[in-house]
Design an enzyme around this catalytic site. Structure first.
Site, short mmCIF file in Angstrom:
data_model
loop_
_atom_site.label_atom_id
_atom_site.label_comp_id
_atom_site.label_asym_id
_atom_site.label_seq_id
_atom_site.Cartn_x
_atom_site.Cartn_y
_atom_site.Cartn_z
N HIS A 28 -0.49 4.86 1.52
CA HIS A 28 -0.90 5.96 0.31
C HIS A 28 -0.11 5.72 -0.92
O HIS A 28 -0.72 5.92 -1.90
CB HIS A 28 -0.19 7.17 0.99
N GLN A 52 -12.94 16.87 10.66
CA GLN A 52 -13.26 15.60 11.02
C GLN A 52 -12.36 15.08 12.38
O GLN A 52 -12.68 13.79 12.78
CB GLN A 52 -12.87 14.55 9.75
N ASP A 142 -9.44 1.88 5.84
CA ASP A 142 -10.78 2.76 6.42
C ASP A 142 -11.93 2.46 5.98
O ASP A 142 -12.65 2.93 4.92
CB ASP A 142 -10.40 4.52 6.38
P1 AMP Z 1 -5.20 9.26 5.32
O1 AMP Z 1 -4.11 10.03 4.83
O2 AMP Z 1 -4.85 8.51 6.39
O3 AMP Z 1 -6.47 10.16 5.41
O4 AMP Z 1 -5.45 8.33 4.27
C1 AMP Z 1 -5.70 8.48 2.66
C2 AMP Z 1 -5.97 7.33 1.98
O5 AMP Z 1 -5.08 6.27 2.01
C3 AMP Z 1 -7.38 6.89 2.57
O6 AMP Z 1 -8.24 6.33 1.55
C4 AMP Z 1 -6.95 5.50 3.23
O7 AMP Z 1 -8.04 4.63 3.54
C5 AMP Z 1 -5.79 5.14 2.66
N1 AMP Z 1 -4.67 4.29 3.46
C6 AMP Z 1 -4.35 4.66 4.69
N2 AMP Z 1 -3.40 3.50 5.22
C7 AMP Z 1 -3.56 2.78 4.39
C8 AMP Z 1 -3.02 1.24 4.35
N3 AMP Z 1 -2.48 0.68 5.16
N4 AMP Z 1 -3.35 0.64 3.13
C9 AMP Z 1 -4.25 1.19 2.23
N5 AMP Z 1 -4.80 2.17 2.05
C10 AMP Z 1 -4.38 3.26 3.07
#
Ligand code: AMP
Length: 290
Positions: A28, A52, A142
């Site tokens: 993040h 989701q 993702d």
């Molecule tokens: P989430 O909180 O899991 O819904 O993720 C929020 C955003 O952070 C999404 O766009 C994810 O693809 C991105 N994200 C999560 N983990 C990673 C990572 N390890 N590297 C890059 N982006 C990430």
């Protein structure tokens, strides 16, 4: 939130927006840092989107750490934090859905988690209306979701430019994920082993065909991963392809103990810049055969 963003833009400031579900980690923060670099102002949202998840129970156990998250974002220099409740995000029963109808959204994650892509499309479209930023940031982590969102943003004429940030990993190659907080010691070993197995496949991609996926799957089981899917696909459609295909990525999902793990590696290093520039252009994501 909308008025705050509009006020910045009225002053001539550009605004970057990073949607998240909180329990923030290095992945993040690399999105946040990119947004801070590319924009005058940065907004972040934290919202665990029930619709989701596979079940309400699943959403319930998703990790949450709002106080720590808010502190990290403030220290990083984020200007606006949006932390809406259920009533704000889903008022009056919320009758309106958003569906991105493509082969892409029926495969892999779409196949295993029937509510997932519709739920993501719905919340991301709401967030993009609530946060009228110039740019919105998503992780390549993702990848299937990212490709869907790019298509949705094009189809529904959202004004934000979609920006893509590469997968952030720890020193053992394990991709940061909020779910990793639930790993036991053994699960960490499985996660590290999974990365090694994937990296081996990629490093020898010149000698690999689809038939080698079976052996790769067995190696993943040996390191303790309960595999849900393992495949080589074209990243624009998620249709299975041979590993020597230009846009081939190796994708995996499964369980390390009770924790779901999902990852991918781009198989041709020379195509990595192509993948990223493709994702950062305004072009469409082509459906099957496009
Ligand atoms: P989430 O909180 O899991 O819904 O993720 C929020 C955003 O952070 C999404 O766009 C994810 O693809 C991105 N994200 C999560 N983990 C990673 C990572 N390890 N590297 C890059 N982006 C990430």
């Amino acid at each position: 939130m909308r008025e705050g963003v509009q006020a910045y833009r009225a002053e001539g400031d550009s605004v970057g927006f990073v949607p998240t579900m909180g329990a923030l980690h290095g992945g993040h923060m690399s999105l946040v840092e990119t947004a801070l670099e590319e924009n005058d102002r940065t907004a972040v949202s934290i919202y665990v989107n029930r619709v989701q998840f596979d079940s309400d129970q699943d959403a319930e156990v998703y990790p949450r750490s709002f106080e720590d998250d808010a502190g990290m974002l403030e220290d990083a220099g984020v200007d606006l934090l949006f932390h809406p409740n259920e009533e704000i995000m889903y008022p009056d029963g919320d009758a309106t859905g958003v569906q991105v109808d493509l082969p892409l959204t029926r495969r892999f994650e779409g196949d295993i988690r029937p509510r997932f892509f519709d739920g993501v499309a719905r919340v991301v479209s709401k967030l993009l209306h609530a946060v009228p930023a110039n740019r919105v940031y998503f992780g390549e982590k993702d990848l299937q979701q990212l490709m869907m969102i790019r298509r949705m943003v094009t189809d529904l004429h959202f004004e934000q430019d979609v920006r893509t940030v590469p997968v952030a990993r720890d020193e053992d190659g394990v991709a940061y994920s909020s779910r990793n907080r639930k790993f036991t010691g053994d699960d960490w070993e499985t996660a590290r082993g999974t990365y090694r197995v994937l990296a081996n496949f990629r490093d020898e991609v010149g000698e690999r065909t689809r038939e080698d996926l079976e052996a790769c799957r067995a190696e993943l089981s040996e390191v303790g991963l309960e595999v849900q899917y393992l495949d080589v696909v074209d990243y624009t459609t998620f249709a299975p392809v041979e590993p020597d295909h230009d846009r081939a990525v190796l994708i995996v999902a499964g369980y390390a103990g009770d924790v779901r793990l999902k990852d991918h590696l781009v198989l041709h290093a020379k195509n990595l810049p192509a993948l990223e520039s493709k994702l950062s252009e305004d072009g469409e994501v082509l459906p099957d055969g496009g």
